[in-house]
Design a protein around this motif. Structure first.
Motif, PDB file in Angstrom:
ATOM      1  N   GLU A   1       0.475  -1.175   0.092  1.00  0.00           N
ATOM      2  CA  GLU A   1      -0.075  -0.029   0.236  1.00  0.00           C
ATOM      3  C   GLU A   1       0.688   1.386  -0.469  1.00  0.00           C
ATOM      4  OE1 GLU A   1      -4.197  -1.144   1.840  1.00  0.00           O
ATOM      5  OE2 GLU A   1      -2.754  -0.795   3.056  1.00  0.00           O
ATOM      6  N   ALA A   2       1.956   1.323   0.672  1.00  0.00           N
ATOM      7  CA  ALA A   2       2.486   2.373   0.822  1.00  0.00           C
ATOM      8  C   ALA A   2       3.368   2.434  -0.590  1.00  0.00           C
ATOM      9  CB  ALA A   2       4.379   2.194   1.778  1.00  0.00           C
ATOM     10  N   ALA A   3       3.605   1.456  -1.587  1.00  0.00           N
ATOM     11  CA  ALA A   3       4.250   1.296  -2.549  1.00  0.00           C
ATOM     12  C   ALA A   3       3.496   2.066  -3.355  1.00  0.00           C
ATOM     13  CB  ALA A   3       4.579   0.360  -2.775  1.00  0.00           C
ATOM     14  N   ALA A   4       2.294   1.577  -3.208  1.00  0.00           N
ATOM     15  CA  ALA A   4       1.220   2.005  -4.562  1.00  0.00           C
ATOM     16  C   ALA A   4       1.017   3.957  -4.415  1.00  0.00           C
ATOM     17  CB  ALA A   4      -0.205   1.259  -4.338  1.00  0.00           C
ATOM     18  N   ALA A   5       0.727   4.186  -3.156  1.00  0.00           N
ATOM     19  CA  ALA A   5       0.420   5.778  -2.823  1.00  0.00           C
ATOM     20  C   ALA A   5       1.674   6.345  -3.206  1.00  0.00           C
ATOM     21  CB  ALA A   5       0.782   5.728  -1.077  1.00  0.00           C
ATOM     22  N   ARG A   6       2.936   6.110  -2.791  1.00  0.00           N
ATOM     23  CA  ARG A   6       4.569   6.681  -2.923  1.00  0.00           C
ATOM     24  C   ARG A   6       5.515   6.081  -3.533  1.00  0.00           C
ATOM     25  NH1 ARG A   6       3.927   6.869   2.747  1.00  0.00           N
ATOM     26  NH2 ARG A   6       5.791   5.364   3.565  1.00  0.00           N
ATOM     27  N   GLY A   7       5.150   4.631  -4.188  1.00  0.00           N
ATOM     28  CA  GLY A   7       6.378   4.204  -4.817  1.00  0.00           C
ATOM     29  C   GLY A   7       6.960   3.755  -6.375  1.00  0.00           C
ATOM     30  N   GLY A   8       5.779   4.146  -6.662  1.00  0.00           N
ATOM     31  CA  GLY A   8       5.459   4.275  -8.259  1.00  0.00           C
ATOM     32  C   GLY A   8       5.115   2.578  -8.749  1.00  0.00           C
TER      33      GLY A   8
ATOM     34  N   PHE B   1      -3.990  -8.512  -6.062  1.00  0.00           N
ATOM     35  CA  PHE B   1      -3.576  -7.960  -4.894  1.00  0.00           C
ATOM     36  C   PHE B   1      -4.202  -7.354  -3.784  1.00  0.00           C
ATOM     37  CE2 PHE B   1      -1.127  -7.903  -1.196  1.00  0.00           C
ATOM     38  CZ  PHE B   1      -1.380  -9.005  -0.401  1.00  0.00           C
ATOM     39  N   LEU B   2      -3.545  -6.000  -4.069  1.00  0.00           N
ATOM     40  CA  LEU B   2      -4.266  -4.573  -3.518  1.00  0.00           C
ATOM     41  C   LEU B   2      -6.300  -5.227  -3.323  1.00  0.00           C
ATOM     42  CD1 LEU B   2      -1.716  -2.330  -4.015  1.00  0.00           C
ATOM     43  CD2 LEU B   2      -2.232  -3.505  -2.056  1.00  0.00           C
ATOM     44  N   ASP B   3      -6.623  -4.882  -4.287  1.00  0.00           N
ATOM     45  CA  ASP B   3      -8.269  -4.734  -4.660  1.00  0.00           C
ATOM     46  C   ASP B   3      -8.623  -6.463  -4.046  1.00  0.00           C
ATOM     47  OD1 ASP B   3      -9.945  -4.172  -6.304  1.00  0.00           O
ATOM     48  OD2 ASP B   3     -10.568  -6.171  -6.761  1.00  0.00           O
ATOM     49  N   ARG B   4      -8.116  -7.389  -3.725  1.00  0.00           N
ATOM     50  CA  ARG B   4      -8.137  -7.982  -3.009  1.00  0.00           C
ATOM     51  C   ARG B   4      -8.602  -8.123  -1.661  1.00  0.00           C
ATOM     52  NH1 ARG B   4      -5.612 -12.672  -4.102  1.00  0.00           N
ATOM     53  NH2 ARG B   4      -4.062 -12.278  -5.269  1.00  0.00           N
ATOM     54  N   ILE B   5      -7.333  -7.776  -1.469  1.00  0.00           N
ATOM     55  CA  ILE B   5      -7.697  -7.450   0.085  1.00  0.00           C
ATOM     56  C   ILE B   5      -8.150  -6.438   0.317  1.00  0.00           C
ATOM     57  CG2 ILE B   5      -5.287  -8.574   0.942  1.00  0.00           C
ATOM     58  CD1 ILE B   5      -4.294  -6.009   1.008  1.00  0.00           C
ATOM     59  N   HIS B   6      -8.756  -4.704  -0.120  1.00  0.00           N
ATOM     60  CA  HIS B   6      -9.933  -4.125   0.267  1.00  0.00           C
ATOM     61  C   HIS B   6     -11.081  -4.634  -0.041  1.00  0.00           C
ATOM     62  CE1 HIS B   6      -6.385  -1.352  -1.662  1.00  0.00           C
ATOM     63  NE2 HIS B   6      -5.967  -1.557  -0.245  1.00  0.00           N
ATOM     64  N   LYS B   7     -11.572  -5.655  -0.706  1.00  0.00           N
ATOM     65  CA  LYS B   7     -13.235  -6.256  -0.519  1.00  0.00           C
ATOM     66  C   LYS B   7     -12.585  -6.959   0.554  1.00  0.00           C
ATOM     67  CE  LYS B   7     -13.373  -5.816  -5.902  1.00  0.00           C
ATOM     68  NZ  LYS B   7     -13.246  -6.265  -7.413  1.00  0.00           N
ATOM     69  N   ARG B   8     -11.929  -7.481   1.307  1.00  0.00           N
ATOM     70  CA  ARG B   8     -12.457  -8.431   2.525  1.00  0.00           C
ATOM     71  C   ARG B   8     -13.204  -7.589   2.891  1.00  0.00           C
ATOM     72  NH1 ARG B   8      -9.387 -13.377   2.293  1.00  0.00           N
ATOM     73  NH2 ARG B   8      -9.682 -13.255   4.298  1.00  0.00           N
ATOM     74  N   PRO B   9     -14.078  -7.802   4.120  1.00  0.00           N
ATOM     75  CA  PRO B   9     -14.888  -7.268   5.148  1.00  0.00           C
ATOM     76  C   PRO B   9     -14.257  -7.174   6.053  1.00  0.00           C
ATOM     77  CG  PRO B   9     -16.260  -9.405   3.869  1.00  0.00           C
ATOM     78  CD  PRO B   9     -15.040  -9.562   3.147  1.00  0.00           C
TER      79      PRO B   9
ATOM     80  N   ALA C   1      -0.915   0.162 -12.300  1.00  0.00           N
ATOM     81  CA  ALA C   1      -1.222  -1.202 -13.129  1.00  0.00           C
ATOM     82  C   ALA C   1      -0.042  -1.267 -14.276  1.00  0.00           C
ATOM     83  CB  ALA C   1      -2.079  -0.468 -14.616  1.00  0.00           C
ATOM     84  N   THR C   2       0.908  -0.713 -14.357  1.00  0.00           N
ATOM     85  CA  THR C   2       2.138  -1.804 -14.656  1.00  0.00           C
ATOM     86  C   THR C   2       2.567  -3.322 -14.175  1.00  0.00           C
ATOM     87  OG1 THR C   2       3.354  -0.607 -14.047  1.00  0.00           O
ATOM     88  CG2 THR C   2       3.194  -0.028 -15.898  1.00  0.00           C
ATOM     89  N   ARG C   3       2.212  -3.031 -13.400  1.00  0.00           N
ATOM     90  CA  ARG C   3       2.159  -4.527 -12.103  1.00  0.00           C
ATOM     91  C   ARG C   3       1.132  -5.096 -11.546  1.00  0.00           C
ATOM     92  NH1 ARG C   3       6.493  -0.901 -10.962  1.00  0.00           N
ATOM     93  NH2 ARG C   3       8.770  -1.573 -11.288  1.00  0.00           N
ATOM     94  N   PRO C   4       0.065  -6.006 -13.137  1.00  0.00           N
ATOM     95  CA  PRO C   4      -2.019  -6.313 -11.958  1.00  0.00           C
ATOM     96  C   PRO C   4      -1.593  -6.937 -11.244  1.00  0.00           C
ATOM     97  CG  PRO C   4       0.262  -7.004 -14.289  1.00  0.00           C
ATOM     98  CD  PRO C   4       0.898  -6.087 -13.651  1.00  0.00           C
ATOM     99  N   LYS C   5      -0.787  -8.166 -11.224  1.00  0.00           N
ATOM    100  CA  LYS C   5      -0.871  -8.837  -9.594  1.00  0.00           C
ATOM    101  C   LYS C   5      -1.060  -8.590  -8.566  1.00  0.00           C
ATOM    102  CE  LYS C   5       0.988 -12.538 -12.841  1.00  0.00           C
ATOM    103  NZ  LYS C   5       1.209 -12.172 -14.489  1.00  0.00           N
ATOM    104  N   LEU C   6       0.352  -7.524  -8.788  1.00  0.00           N
ATOM    105  CA  LEU C   6       0.025  -7.005  -7.195  1.00  0.00           C
ATOM    106  C   LEU C   6      -0.862  -6.285  -7.405  1.00  0.00           C
ATOM    107  CD1 LEU C   6       3.732  -5.495  -7.108  1.00  0.00           C
ATOM    108  CD2 LEU C   6       3.134  -7.006  -6.514  1.00  0.00           C
ATOM    109  N   MET C   7      -1.298  -5.123  -8.256  1.00  0.00           N
ATOM    110  CA  MET C   7      -2.110  -4.534  -8.039  1.00  0.00           C
ATOM    111  C   MET C   7      -3.411  -5.042  -7.822  1.00  0.00           C
ATOM    112  SD  MET C   7      -1.377  -1.741  -8.313  1.00  0.00           S
ATOM    113  CE  MET C   7      -2.741  -0.778  -8.146  1.00  0.00           C
TER     114      MET C   7
END
Length: 222
Positions: free
Chosen positions: A181-188, A199-207, A191-197
């Protein structure tokens, strides 16, 4: 009762998330960063001498460091949940990612945060061009290549399995969430790394992740 000494916009958010995943009762004692320095308030030192978050207290114990807290909670209250069985390849990966998150992934991201602030922060006019040039060179020649190397590595690793330790979600994914999440916010990380993105999408959807945000409050790492 577990008490989470919760600092806004910090690693303690993932402790709240773990507690929600485990369905445990807990209380939150809130602390706010100084809006100018972004440092934790001095009263956190009354809980732990380093004055950092996360820290939890539980049955007379005071436990600091994200990895130690997560391992303690999973071992004490998990009843086999969120951690692979000992002696399995998944357990080895689990242990690796639990240590990698803070030991390897976070240092270059923290360096980038520091040098970003040096580059953009207020300072005497006469030294600003020099400081800015040094910060830019450090980021370009060392920090950003290191971050990219780690992100490439992680993109490849998460591509082998659905979650970091294997096919099942585990506490290692909670531990790894903060550097990503830190890398997405300020580390570049984008979407050029779709598998990591993904992963973030899947965890953000967890109740449980959403419930932790509701209890912990705003969570901004930019």
């Amino acid at each position: 009762m577990i008490i989470v000494h919760h600092l806004n916009n910090s690693r303690s958010q993932r402790v709240l998330w773990l507690l929600e995943e485990l369905g445990l009762d807990y209380e939150i004692k809130r602390y706010e960063r100084d809006p100018k320095t972004m440092l934790a308030p001095p009263d956190l030192r009354e809980v732990h001498p380093l004055g950092k978050s996360p820290v939890i207290t539980d049955e007379g114990l005071t436990i600091a460091e994200s990895g130690a807290i997560i391992e303690y909670l999973v071992d004490r209250y998990g009843n086999g949940r969120l951690s692979p069985a000992h002696g399995t390849p998944e357990r080895l990966r689990y242990t690796y990612w639990m240590h990698y998150a803070e030991g390897s992934a976070m240092p270059p991201l923290l360096l980038k945060l520091v040098f970003d602030r040096i580059e953009k922060g207020p300072m005497p006019f006469i030294v600003k061009p020099v400081a800015k040039a040094i910060a830019q060179r450090a980021k370009r020649s060392f920090i950003e290549p290191q971050i990219n190397r780690h992100l490439d590595y992680l993109e490849n690793e998460i591509g082998h399995t659905k979650w970091f330790a294997g096919k099942s979600f585990s506490a290692a994914d909670i531990q790894m969430s903060f550097p990503l999440e830190a890398a997405a916010a300020r580390g570049g990380l984008n979407a050029t790394r779709p598998k990591l993105m993904d992963f973030l999408d899947r965890i953000h959807k967890r109740p449980a992740y959403k419930r932790a945000l509701e209890r912990g409050g705003a969570y901004e790492l930019g």
